[in-house]
Design a protein around this motif. Sequence first.
Motif, PDB file in Angstrom:
ATOM      1  N   TYR A 116       0.840  -1.190   0.000  1.00 53.49           N
ATOM      2  CA  TYR A 116       0.000   0.000   0.000  1.00 53.49           C
ATOM      3  C   TYR A 116       0.880   1.247   0.000  1.00 53.49           C
ATOM      4  O   TYR A 116       1.931   1.269   0.629  1.00 53.49           O
ATOM      5  CB  TYR A 116      -0.879   0.045   1.258  1.00 53.49           C
ATOM      6  N   HIS A 117       0.430   2.248  -0.696  1.00 54.40           N
ATOM      7  CA  HIS A 117       1.120   3.512  -0.591  1.00 54.40           C
ATOM      8  C   HIS A 117       0.083   4.619  -0.663  1.00 54.40           C
ATOM      9  O   HIS A 117      -0.969   4.491  -1.287  1.00 54.40           O
ATOM     10  CB  HIS A 117       2.210   3.661  -1.669  1.00 54.40           C
ATOM     11  N   GLU A 118       0.367   5.671   0.010  1.00 59.67           N
ATOM     12  CA  GLU A 118      -0.533   6.804   0.078  1.00 59.67           C
ATOM     13  C   GLU A 118      -0.157   7.800  -1.009  1.00 59.67           C
ATOM     14  O   GLU A 118       0.996   8.197  -1.136  1.00 59.67           O
ATOM     15  CB  GLU A 118      -0.416   7.451   1.459  1.00 59.67           C
ATOM     16  N   ASP A 119      -1.151   8.198  -1.781  1.00 54.81           N
ATOM     17  CA  ASP A 119      -0.939   9.199  -2.813  1.00 54.81           C
ATOM     18  C   ASP A 119      -1.048  10.566  -2.159  1.00 54.81           C
ATOM     19  O   ASP A 119      -2.120  10.957  -1.702  1.00 54.81           O
ATOM     20  CB  ASP A 119      -1.974   9.037  -3.929  1.00 54.81           C
ATOM     21  N   ARG A 120       0.038  11.279  -2.079  1.00 50.18           N
ATOM     22  CA  ARG A 120       0.049  12.578  -1.409  1.00 50.18           C
ATOM     23  C   ARG A 120       0.080  13.728  -2.405  1.00 50.18           C
ATOM     24  O   ARG A 120       0.513  14.811  -2.070  1.00 50.18           O
ATOM     25  CB  ARG A 120       1.244  12.667  -0.473  1.00 50.18           C
ATOM     26  N   SER A 121      -0.378  13.470  -3.623  1.00 52.28           N
ATOM     27  CA  SER A 121      -0.361  14.539  -4.620  1.00 52.28           C
ATOM     28  C   SER A 121      -1.528  15.489  -4.466  1.00 52.28           C
ATOM     29  O   SER A 121      -2.440  15.310  -3.777  1.00 52.28           O
ATOM     30  CB  SER A 121      -0.367  13.957  -6.025  1.00 52.28           C
TER      31      SER A 121
END
Length: 121
Positions: A116-121
Amino acid sequence: MPKGAEVGYGSTFRAARESRIATLAIGYADGLLRSAGGKISVVHPAFPQIALPCVGRISMDSMAIDITDLPTAGLAENTLFEIIGPHRPLDDVAASLSTIGYEVLTSLGARHFRLYHEDRS
């Protein structure tokens, strides 16, 4: 495998050419929809531009993919392939199965490697 050889329950795939087939450790017991057989493709993260089609039917614990067009460099036992991810968007996978992303995700069981990775855009 030689031209004309068959893969999958009921021999649902017949090689039109000499082919290299890989077996992935995911099947309908893991929640991968049986209807995905012959409809989805996966990618090798090092070669995301090459779609590797699922061939034959999805089995209980495995699926077969055609890796004939994939360079042999970097292929080894335990190679990871992307079924859903940056190069295989969930909505594209779902569309190929005539469903929605939520059905695909909620079908998947606990035996999968998940990153999992968080999209911080």
